[in-house]
Design an enzyme around this catalytic site. Sequence first.
Site, PDB file in Angstrom:
ATOM      1  N   TRP A 170       0.812  -1.222   0.000  1.00  0.00           N
ATOM      2  CA  TRP A 170       0.000   0.000   0.000  1.00  0.00           C
ATOM      3  C   TRP A 170       0.845   1.272   0.000  1.00  0.00           C
ATOM      4  O   TRP A 170       0.325   2.353  -0.243  1.00  0.00           O
ATOM      5  CB  TRP A 170      -0.938   0.022   1.223  1.00  0.00           C
ATOM      6  CG  TRP A 170      -0.244  -0.256   2.530  1.00  0.00           C
ATOM      7  CD1 TRP A 170      -0.234  -1.456   3.193  1.00  0.00           C
ATOM      8  CD2 TRP A 170       0.554   0.643   3.318  1.00  0.00           C
ATOM      9  NE1 TRP A 170       0.533  -1.363   4.333  1.00  0.00           N
ATOM     10  CE2 TRP A 170       1.026  -0.072   4.432  1.00  0.00           C
ATOM     11  CE3 TRP A 170       0.917   1.987   3.178  1.00  0.00           C
ATOM     12  CZ2 TRP A 170       1.836   0.507   5.414  1.00  0.00           C
ATOM     13  CZ3 TRP A 170       1.727   2.558   4.160  1.00  0.00           C
ATOM     14  CH2 TRP A 170       2.177   1.817   5.256  1.00  0.00           C
ATOM     15  N   ASN A 171       2.140   1.170   0.301  1.00  0.00           N
ATOM     16  CA  ASN A 171       2.868   2.423   0.568  1.00  0.00           C
ATOM     17  C   ASN A 171       3.218   3.214  -0.703  1.00  0.00           C
ATOM     18  O   ASN A 171       3.327   4.438  -0.648  1.00  0.00           O
ATOM     19  CB  ASN A 171       4.103   2.173   1.441  1.00  0.00           C
ATOM     20  CG  ASN A 171       5.119   1.287   0.796  1.00  0.00           C
ATOM     21  OD1 ASN A 171       4.801   0.502  -0.092  1.00  0.00           O
ATOM     22  ND2 ASN A 171       6.356   1.396   1.233  1.00  0.00           N
ATOM     23  N   ARG A 179       6.399  -0.667 -11.543  1.00  0.00           N
ATOM     24  CA  ARG A 179       7.744  -1.246 -11.485  1.00  0.00           C
ATOM     25  C   ARG A 179       7.713  -2.734 -11.836  1.00  0.00           C
ATOM     26  O   ARG A 179       8.730  -3.325 -12.194  1.00  0.00           O
ATOM     27  CB  ARG A 179       8.322  -1.029 -10.082  1.00  0.00           C
ATOM     28  CG  ARG A 179       9.798  -1.231  -9.976  1.00  0.00           C
ATOM     29  CD  ARG A 179      10.370  -0.581  -8.749  1.00  0.00           C
ATOM     30  NE  ARG A 179      10.184  -1.385  -7.556  1.00  0.00           N
ATOM     31  CZ  ARG A 179      10.722  -1.091  -6.373  1.00  0.00           C
ATOM     32  NH1 ARG A 179      11.473  -0.003  -6.231  1.00  0.00           N
ATOM     33  NH2 ARG A 179      10.518  -1.837  -5.324  1.00  0.00           N
ATOM     34  N   ALA A 196      -2.443  -4.098  -2.839  1.00  0.00           N
ATOM     35  CA  ALA A 196      -2.820  -4.117  -1.419  1.00  0.00           C
ATOM     36  C   ALA A 196      -4.276  -3.671  -1.313  1.00  0.00           C
ATOM     37  O   ALA A 196      -4.721  -2.789  -2.046  1.00  0.00           O
ATOM     38  CB  ALA A 196      -1.928  -3.179  -0.621  1.00  0.00           C
ATOM     39  N   GLU A 270      10.886  -7.998  -3.151  1.00  0.00           N
ATOM     40  CA  GLU A 270      11.375  -6.731  -2.599  1.00  0.00           C
ATOM     41  C   GLU A 270      10.739  -6.600  -1.230  1.00  0.00           C
ATOM     42  O   GLU A 270       9.533  -6.368  -1.123  1.00  0.00           O
ATOM     43  CB  GLU A 270      10.955  -5.548  -3.488  1.00  0.00           C
ATOM     44  CG  GLU A 270      11.516  -5.590  -4.895  1.00  0.00           C
ATOM     45  CD  GLU A 270      12.996  -5.273  -4.975  1.00  0.00           C
ATOM     46  OE1 GLU A 270      13.600  -4.909  -3.945  1.00  0.00           O
ATOM     47  OE2 GLU A 270      13.550  -5.405  -6.077  1.00  0.00           O
ATOM     48  N   LEU A 271      11.536  -6.738  -0.180  1.00  0.00           N
ATOM     49  CA  LEU A 271      10.961  -6.908   1.160  1.00  0.00           C
ATOM     50  C   LEU A 271      11.296  -5.732   2.076  1.00  0.00           C
ATOM     51  O   LEU A 271      11.616  -4.639   1.619  1.00  0.00           O
ATOM     52  CB  LEU A 271      11.426  -8.248   1.730  1.00  0.00           C
ATOM     53  CG  LEU A 271      11.179  -9.439   0.784  1.00  0.00           C
ATOM     54  CD1 LEU A 271      11.721 -10.729   1.367  1.00  0.00           C
ATOM     55  CD2 LEU A 271       9.706  -9.580   0.441  1.00  0.00           C
ATOM     56  N   CYS A 304      10.198   1.496   2.201  1.00  0.00           N
ATOM     57  CA  CYS A 304      11.172   0.463   2.565  1.00  0.00           C
ATOM     58  C   CYS A 304      12.566   1.078   2.585  1.00  0.00           C
ATOM     59  O   CYS A 304      13.457   0.578   3.256  1.00  0.00           O
ATOM     60  CB  CYS A 304      11.104  -0.685   1.575  1.00  0.00           C
ATOM     61  SG  CYS A 304      11.239  -0.115  -0.117  1.00  0.00           S
TER      62      CYS A 304
HETATM   63  P1  NAD Z   1       2.388  -6.818   3.376  1.00  0.00           P
HETATM   64  O1  NAD Z   1       3.458  -7.833   3.278  1.00  0.00           O
HETATM   65  O2  NAD Z   1       1.454  -6.895   4.513  1.00  0.00           O
HETATM   66  O3  NAD Z   1       1.468  -6.862   2.070  1.00  0.00           O
HETATM   67  C1  NAD Z   1       2.014  -6.772   0.788  1.00  0.00           C
HETATM   68  C2  NAD Z   1       1.065  -7.448  -0.190  1.00  0.00           C
HETATM   69  O4  NAD Z   1       0.945  -8.830   0.141  1.00  0.00           O
HETATM   70  C3  NAD Z   1      -0.361  -6.889  -0.179  1.00  0.00           C
HETATM   71  O5  NAD Z   1      -0.867  -6.926  -1.486  1.00  0.00           O
HETATM   72  C4  NAD Z   1      -1.093  -7.882   0.698  1.00  0.00           C
HETATM   73  O6  NAD Z   1      -2.489  -7.931   0.435  1.00  0.00           O
HETATM   74  C5  NAD Z   1      -0.420  -9.174   0.319  1.00  0.00           C
HETATM   75  N1  NAD Z   1      -0.506 -10.197   1.346  1.00  0.00           N
HETATM   76  C6  NAD Z   1      -0.590 -10.043   2.692  1.00  0.00           C
HETATM   77  N2  NAD Z   1      -0.634 -11.238   3.293  1.00  0.00           N
HETATM   78  C7  NAD Z   1      -0.580 -12.175   2.312  1.00  0.00           C
HETATM   79  C8  NAD Z   1      -0.582 -13.602   2.307  1.00  0.00           C
HETATM   80  N3  NAD Z   1      -0.678 -14.313   3.422  1.00  0.00           N
HETATM   81  N4  NAD Z   1      -0.487 -14.226   1.116  1.00  0.00           N
HETATM   82  C9  NAD Z   1      -0.393 -13.524  -0.028  1.00  0.00           C
HETATM   83  N5  NAD Z   1      -0.396 -12.186  -0.089  1.00  0.00           N
HETATM   84  C10 NAD Z   1      -0.485 -11.511   1.065  1.00  0.00           C
HETATM   85  O7  NAD Z   1       3.127  -5.408   3.274  1.00  0.00           O
HETATM   86  P2  NAD Z   1       2.479  -3.961   3.370  1.00  0.00           P
HETATM   87  O8  NAD Z   1       2.135  -3.713   4.799  1.00  0.00           O
HETATM   88  O9  NAD Z   1       1.429  -3.782   2.342  1.00  0.00           O
HETATM   89  O10 NAD Z   1       3.718  -3.049   2.933  1.00  0.00           O
HETATM   90  C11 NAD Z   1       4.710  -2.669   3.807  1.00  0.00           C
HETATM   91  C12 NAD Z   1       5.940  -3.531   3.667  1.00  0.00           C
HETATM   92  O11 NAD Z   1       6.373  -3.532   2.302  1.00  0.00           O
HETATM   93  C13 NAD Z   1       7.114  -3.006   4.447  1.00  0.00           C
HETATM   94  O12 NAD Z   1       7.779  -4.052   5.103  1.00  0.00           O
HETATM   95  C14 NAD Z   1       8.027  -2.400   3.385  1.00  0.00           C
HETATM   96  O13 NAD Z   1       9.367  -2.334   3.741  1.00  0.00           O
HETATM   97  C15 NAD Z   1       7.782  -3.304   2.248  1.00  0.00           C
HETATM   98  N6  NAD Z   1       8.162  -2.651   0.978  1.00  0.00           N
HETATM   99  C16 NAD Z   1       9.294  -3.063   0.359  1.00  0.00           C
HETATM  100  C17 NAD Z   1       9.709  -2.446  -0.801  1.00  0.00           C
HETATM  101  C18 NAD Z   1      10.960  -2.895  -1.498  1.00  0.00           C
HETATM  102  O14 NAD Z   1      11.090  -2.588  -2.671  1.00  0.00           O
HETATM  103  N7  NAD Z   1      11.862  -3.602  -0.864  1.00  0.00           N
HETATM  104  C19 NAD Z   1       8.966  -1.402  -1.343  1.00  0.00           C
HETATM  105  C20 NAD Z   1       7.803  -0.998  -0.690  1.00  0.00           C
HETATM  106  C21 NAD Z   1       7.411  -1.660   0.484  1.00  0.00           C
END
Ligand code: NAD
Length: 496
Positions: A170-171, A179, A196, A270-271, A304
């Site tokens: 969502w961020n 991307r 998200a 990308e975590l 992130c």
């Molecule tokens: P999240 O992991 O909760 O969710 C990300 C996506 O995964 C969403 O679409 C969500 O609906 C889906 N999801 C959630 N649980 C799932 C499951 N059990 N199975 C399958 N899909 C599932 O992350 P968030 O809260 O939306 O975003 C924040 C995180 O993203 C932070 O940790 C941030 O660092 C990371 N992030 C990383 C990058 C990067 O490029 N490294 C960029 C942006 C955000």
Amino acid sequence: MTTFEDAARHTAVLESRAIPDTLFTELYIGGRWRPAELDERIEVRNPADGSLIAAVANATVTDCAAAVAAAADAAESWAVTPPRHRSEILRSAWEIMVAERESLAALITAENGKSYADAEAEIDYAADFFRWFAEEAVRIGGDYRLSPQGDKRILVSREPIGVAVLVTPWNFPAAMATRKLGPALAAGCTAILKPAIQTPLTAGAIVDILARAGVPAGVVNYVTPRPAGAAVRAMLHHPAVRKLSFTGSTEVGRLLLHEAADNIVSASLELGGNAPFLVLESADVGAAVAGAMVAKMRNGGCACTAANRFYVHRSLADAFTQGLVEAMRDTTMGPGLVAGNALGALISDAERDKVAAIVARAVDEGAVAVVGGQKPSGPGAFYPPTVLTGVRPDAAITQTEIFGPVAPIIVVDDEDEAVAWANRTEMGLVGYVYGDTASAMRVAHRLQVGMVAVNKGVLSDPAAPFGGVKQSGLGREGGSAGIEEYLEQKYIAVDL
Ligand code: NAD
């Protein structure tokens, strides 16, 4: 890219910003918008005031299977569509996004809460992935050479990997989608985008832009399932799916990597991050403060790449802290679309409470909130700009991704100490270093991260390889590496 400091320049005209007239609240499968199997809706609310923006379809596992089937049906013809044609579609998508940037930015602000300036910067960044990958689509290379024994020609071609499942956070609701969609389409892959659930409307608008740009039916599909788990699992177990590209938390990424393993689906991840920001003894304090404001406050700290821990040389600690406190104090917080507000809302009250709990724990461990540190009363998921001093290098906050406008300052005595603490984490996405060029470059090479910003507060660029090491991810997005994640090499041995 617009930076945090640019926010003030944008504010005069904000009241006239309106979200697009049409919002896309259904599923996009096989080239048409259609309702979900069941009549269930998911509310999308503005985190600045809790108001309802729209309610989107809740996709079932069956809906997601239909999206995969549509992508599989379109895969063969898209793979052989001339690269120039794929390129021109992406180029058109870039043009449309740029032309519509104001309403798209307003939509991001409405569903995500970030400031309008941050949203506008995101649209520019997001659109640029379409332009960059339009340019990459026509430069997919190959190889042709004589084998060492001279018995054959070794011909290597690069071919699209196949149907790709794209899962985004969502961020950055626009940029994380483009991307992935940009390189997938450039490479000749078809895709299913799962955004998200807090921010589906921006992703829907991007899918509509791709359709208007000429993407054929089935090449891009879009589903909004809640809960995500069962639907994504089902897609990853569909025999047609060959690629997962995920951006989100390390926790969910780890889970999906396990699920991808069952069918040996290629995974790019990308975590989470935990970026250190190092201010070396030789740093220009003014430049370091300005960079810190961008690295910390861009996107309200919800990146992130956000600077998560500041390691400052003892000789500069007072001056740096004072500069940062003043800049944070001058940052106006409030609804993102209201003129003058450079810091918007966090995504939800729950996320805001998480940030408040991280700060409370840091204070329990001895830190002092010199500015901020108090959850405001009143509606909206707001948390104020906060600077924490007296933070111990082993405090819990140094091992937690804050995802909010909070800057913990840790005083260090030398470069070795700063590097040792900076590397003491399982994350390895990005690091920031301020100092004279030789020292900063030396430190840049010692940091265990995928990216380093030297005397700069922001480094994201579609032309650069974005990604992390350790538990921050696998693979790279953007740059010339980005398209490779969606290509397989095929070796053909030719006996002439
Ligand atoms: P999240 O992991 O909760 O969710 C990300 C996506 O995964 C969403 O679409 C969500 O609906 C889906 N999801 C959630 N649980 C799932 C499951 N059990 N199975 C399958 N899909 C599932 O992350 P968030 O809260 O939306 O975003 C924040 C995180 O993203 C932070 O940790 C941030 O660092 C990371 N992030 C990383 C990058 C990067 O490029 N490294 C960029 C942006 C955000």
